[in-house]
Motif scaffolding. Sequence first.
Motif, PDB file in Angstrom:
ATOM      1  N   UNK A  27       0.830  -1.194   0.000  1.00 57.34           N
ATOM      2  CA  UNK A  27       0.000   0.000   0.000  1.00 57.34           C
ATOM      3  C   UNK A  27       0.867   1.247   0.000  1.00 57.34           C
ATOM      4  N   UNK A  28       0.429   2.258  -0.741  1.00 57.97           N
ATOM      5  CA  UNK A  28       1.086   3.558  -0.672  1.00 57.97           C
ATOM      6  C   UNK A  28       0.803   4.142   0.705  1.00 57.97           C
ATOM      7  N   UNK A  29       1.511   5.195   1.057  1.00 54.61           N
ATOM      8  CA  UNK A  29       1.262   5.812   2.361  1.00 54.61           C
ATOM      9  C   UNK A  29      -0.190   6.261   2.490  1.00 54.61           C
ATOM     10  N   UNK A  30      -0.767   6.813   1.435  1.00 48.37           N
ATOM     11  CA  UNK A  30      -2.157   7.282   1.484  1.00 48.37           C
ATOM     12  C   UNK A  30      -3.112   6.112   1.731  1.00 48.37           C
ATOM     13  N   UNK A  31      -2.909   5.004   1.024  1.00 46.37           N
ATOM     14  CA  UNK A  31      -3.751   3.825   1.213  1.00 46.37           C
ATOM     15  C   UNK A  31      -3.561   3.253   2.615  1.00 46.37           C
ATOM     16  N   UNK A  32      -2.325   3.265   3.090  1.00 43.66           N
ATOM     17  CA  UNK A  32      -1.996   2.750   4.421  1.00 43.66           C
ATOM     18  C   UNK A  32      -2.735   3.565   5.485  1.00 43.66           C
ATOM     19  N   UNK A  33      -2.698   4.893   5.344  1.00 40.36           N
ATOM     20  CA  UNK A  33      -3.364   5.785   6.296  1.00 40.36           C
ATOM     21  C   UNK A  33      -4.872   5.551   6.300  1.00 40.36           C
ATOM     22  N   UNK A  34      -5.447   5.298   5.125  1.00 40.28           N
ATOM     23  CA  UNK A  34      -6.896   5.069   5.035  1.00 40.28           C
ATOM     24  C   UNK A  34      -7.356   3.891   5.880  1.00 40.28           C
ATOM     25  N   UNK A  35      -6.529   2.840   6.008  1.00 39.81           N
ATOM     26  CA  UNK A  35      -7.011   1.637   6.661  1.00 39.81           C
ATOM     27  C   UNK A  35      -6.359   1.216   7.955  1.00 39.81           C
ATOM     28  N   UNK A  36      -5.217   1.792   8.313  1.00 39.24           N
ATOM     29  CA  UNK A  36      -4.498   1.217   9.454  1.00 39.24           C
ATOM     30  C   UNK A  36      -5.163   1.455  10.807  1.00 39.24           C
ATOM     31  N   UNK A  37      -6.017   2.437  10.928  1.00 35.29           N
ATOM     32  CA  UNK A  37      -6.687   2.674  12.216  1.00 35.29           C
ATOM     33  C   UNK A  37      -7.726   1.599  12.523  1.00 35.29           C
ATOM     34  N   UNK A  38      -8.216   0.921  11.490  1.00 38.04           N
ATOM     35  CA  UNK A  38      -9.207  -0.149  11.674  1.00 38.04           C
ATOM     36  C   UNK A  38      -8.544  -1.516  11.677  1.00 38.04           C
ATOM     37  N   UNK A  39      -7.227  -1.533  11.726  1.00 39.44           N
ATOM     38  CA  UNK A  39      -6.474  -2.780  11.616  1.00 39.44           C
ATOM     39  C   UNK A  39      -5.490  -2.892  12.778  1.00 39.44           C
ATOM     40  N   UNK A  40      -4.758  -3.988  12.766  1.00 37.46           N
ATOM     41  CA  UNK A  40      -3.674  -4.189  13.715  1.00 37.46           C
ATOM     42  C   UNK A  40      -2.406  -3.674  13.055  1.00 37.46           C
ATOM     43  N   UNK A  41      -1.824  -2.639  13.621  1.00 38.75           N
ATOM     44  CA  UNK A  41      -0.643  -2.005  13.045  1.00 38.75           C
ATOM     45  C   UNK A  41       0.593  -2.552  13.751  1.00 38.75           C
ATOM     46  N   UNK A  42       1.416  -3.278  12.997  1.00 38.43           N
ATOM     47  CA  UNK A  42       2.560  -3.971  13.575  1.00 38.43           C
ATOM     48  C   UNK A  42       3.864  -3.461  12.959  1.00 38.43           C
ATOM     49  N   UNK A  43       4.760  -2.993  13.829  1.00 42.84           N
ATOM     50  CA  UNK A  43       6.100  -2.576  13.441  1.00 42.84           C
ATOM     51  C   UNK A  43       7.026  -3.748  13.751  1.00 42.84           C
ATOM     52  N   UNK A  44       7.677  -4.307  12.732  1.00 44.78           N
ATOM     53  CA  UNK A  44       8.521  -5.491  12.943  1.00 44.78           C
ATOM     54  C   UNK A  44      10.003  -5.132  13.118  1.00 44.78           C
ATOM     55  N   UNK A  45      10.298  -3.850  13.300  1.00 44.32           N
ATOM     56  CA  UNK A  45      11.680  -3.447  13.556  1.00 44.32           C
ATOM     57  C   UNK A  45      12.069  -3.788  14.992  1.00 44.32           C
TER      58      UNK A  45
END
Length: 121
Positions: A27-45
């Motif tokens: 996903x582009x940043x814009x697409x990512x922003x549209x959906x990540x609040x309704x999802x589980x956002x995981x940083x794997x760093x």
Amino acid sequence: MLGVALIALILYFVITMLRVRKAVTNLTQEQFIEGYRKAQLIDVREPKEFESGHILGARNIPYSQFRQRYKEIRPDKPVYLYDQNGGKSSRAALYLKKRNYSQLFQLQGGFRTWTGKVKSK
């Protein structure tokens, strides 16, 4: 002999790329922003990278601990993954796909391209 090894290596990368493309949606940043609040956002760093700055609302499950901790991620909800460049989040998505997670998304270009809200300690 070197030619055979080179062909094998290229074939490996092509197959891996196709597997990743099938497992996760970039996903582009814009697409990512549209959906990540309704999802589980995981940083794997790794934790030090996460603490130096991460996307607001992200949970840190480092790739180095992923096999032990992946069950913290619900399989029935969308999963938005990111890392610094996209390599580890792709591998994390492949791992989750093998465990029947189906709604997998990753930030194209990784955190290094992120210009949205960031939280740091």
